[in-house]
Enzyme design. Sequence first.
Site, PDB file in Angstrom:
ATOM      1  N   VAL A 201      41.151  30.894  44.958  1.00  7.08           N
ATOM      2  CA  VAL A 201      39.949  31.731  44.959  1.00  7.08           C
ATOM      3  C   VAL A 201      40.361  33.188  44.802  1.00  7.08           C
ATOM      4  O   VAL A 201      41.279  33.673  45.470  1.00  7.08           O
ATOM      5  CB  VAL A 201      39.142  31.557  46.258  1.00  7.08           C
ATOM      6  CG1 VAL A 201      37.906  32.456  46.236  1.00  7.08           C
ATOM      7  CG2 VAL A 201      38.734  30.100  46.454  1.00  7.08           C
ATOM      8  N   LYS A 202      39.672  33.876  43.906  1.00  4.73           N
ATOM      9  CA  LYS A 202      39.877  35.313  43.704  1.00  4.73           C
ATOM     10  C   LYS A 202      38.695  36.050  44.317  1.00  4.73           C
ATOM     11  O   LYS A 202      37.535  35.704  44.052  1.00  4.73           O
ATOM     12  CB  LYS A 202      39.987  35.623  42.210  1.00  4.73           C
ATOM     13  CG  LYS A 202      40.014  37.112  41.857  1.00  4.73           C
ATOM     14  CD  LYS A 202      40.103  37.287  40.341  1.00  4.73           C
ATOM     15  CE  LYS A 202      39.880  38.734  39.918  1.00  4.73           C
ATOM     16  NZ  LYS A 202      39.951  38.907  38.451  1.00  4.73           N
ATOM     17  N   THR A 203      38.981  37.064  45.121  1.00  2.00           N
ATOM     18  CA  THR A 203      37.897  37.806  45.754  1.00  2.00           C
ATOM     19  C   THR A 203      38.313  39.245  45.982  1.00  2.00           C
ATOM     20  O   THR A 203      39.482  39.604  45.818  1.00  2.00           O
ATOM     21  CB  THR A 203      37.499  37.147  47.092  1.00  2.00           C
ATOM     22  OG1 THR A 203      36.220  37.634  47.489  1.00  2.00           O
ATOM     23  CG2 THR A 203      38.511  37.441  48.192  1.00  2.00           C
ATOM     24  N   ASP A 250      45.230  40.119  41.533  1.00  2.00           N
ATOM     25  CA  ASP A 250      44.872  40.014  40.116  1.00  2.00           C
ATOM     26  C   ASP A 250      44.319  41.369  39.722  1.00  2.00           C
ATOM     27  O   ASP A 250      43.143  41.657  39.935  1.00  2.00           O
ATOM     28  CB  ASP A 250      43.845  38.904  39.904  1.00  2.00           C
ATOM     29  CG  ASP A 250      43.541  38.696  38.432  1.00  2.00           C
ATOM     30  OD1 ASP A 250      44.333  39.140  37.583  1.00  2.00           O
ATOM     31  OD2 ASP A 250      42.509  38.065  38.122  1.00  2.00           O
TER      32      ASP A 250
END
Length: 299
Positions: A201-203, A250
């Site tokens: 998961v990217k957050t 990221d």
Amino acid sequence: MPEVDSMAPKAFQPDVLQEPVPYLLKGSGGYDWGMRYRLSRIFRPTTGRTVMLAVDHGYFQGPTTGLERIDLSIVPLLPLSDALMVTRGVLRSVIPSDLASAVVLRASGGPSVLGELSDEHVAMDMSDAVRLGASAVAVQVFVGSEHESRTVTNMTRLVDAGYQVGIPVLGVTAVGRDLTRDARYLGLATRMCAELGAQVVKTYYCDDGFEQVAAGCPVPIVMAGGKKLGEADALIMASRAIGAGASGVDMGRNIFQSRFPEAMIKAVDAVVHGDLRPDHAFEMYQDLSQSSAQPASAG
């Protein structure tokens, strides 16, 4: 006829038990071998972390500053990243096929920056990710938005397709124009993505409670770089996210919109993989900037 193997004695060593093979990433040990292999291409096995370079912004906002000519601004940075987040169009047209970094393909899209951003659909078939050698696909999930259910379904469709071919899904918790970025919202969005099958998961980072967001997510979290910050502030944010439990960053604009992108990505790498203090990393950035041949083009 093959020759008979008559060598003796055999080295079976029955008194030595075969040990289970450990896996570096949180929540990932139960996946099939191919999926774990692809994740280990994204996350450096020596640290369990990643420096992902995001250059997929054009899929909804066109020629973003710093990405006008990806062949000139981004290709020189590729050897310095663990993974590249990119669209399949740019991958095919611009990125060299001898790329050593892992590829994370943008798999959702639809609206432009002029429309409702949450109105996304699945924008590629998983078979094309296989064809392109992707290590993962990325899909935007707009929790709390007008099209929340559809974007969640986009992700679950890709998760199902990914299990068929051993390709993990990166769920990206998009906040849109009107959604907040506090720990309560980010904790909800990241947990939903993980519960519904996203392997990563990217957050976004939040100053208050990010360690709870990371702890409450049973799969690796990668911090989104977000808007362009000053280099010192971006390094502080990356360091705090890693310290609070993120498995990497990221970053896009905070690298390719930096005056010295190569120096910046090296400083980020030192924070993520070397646990370098952010003030020391900024000094590193400054030193590398002074020795750099020239700053990035303004476009």
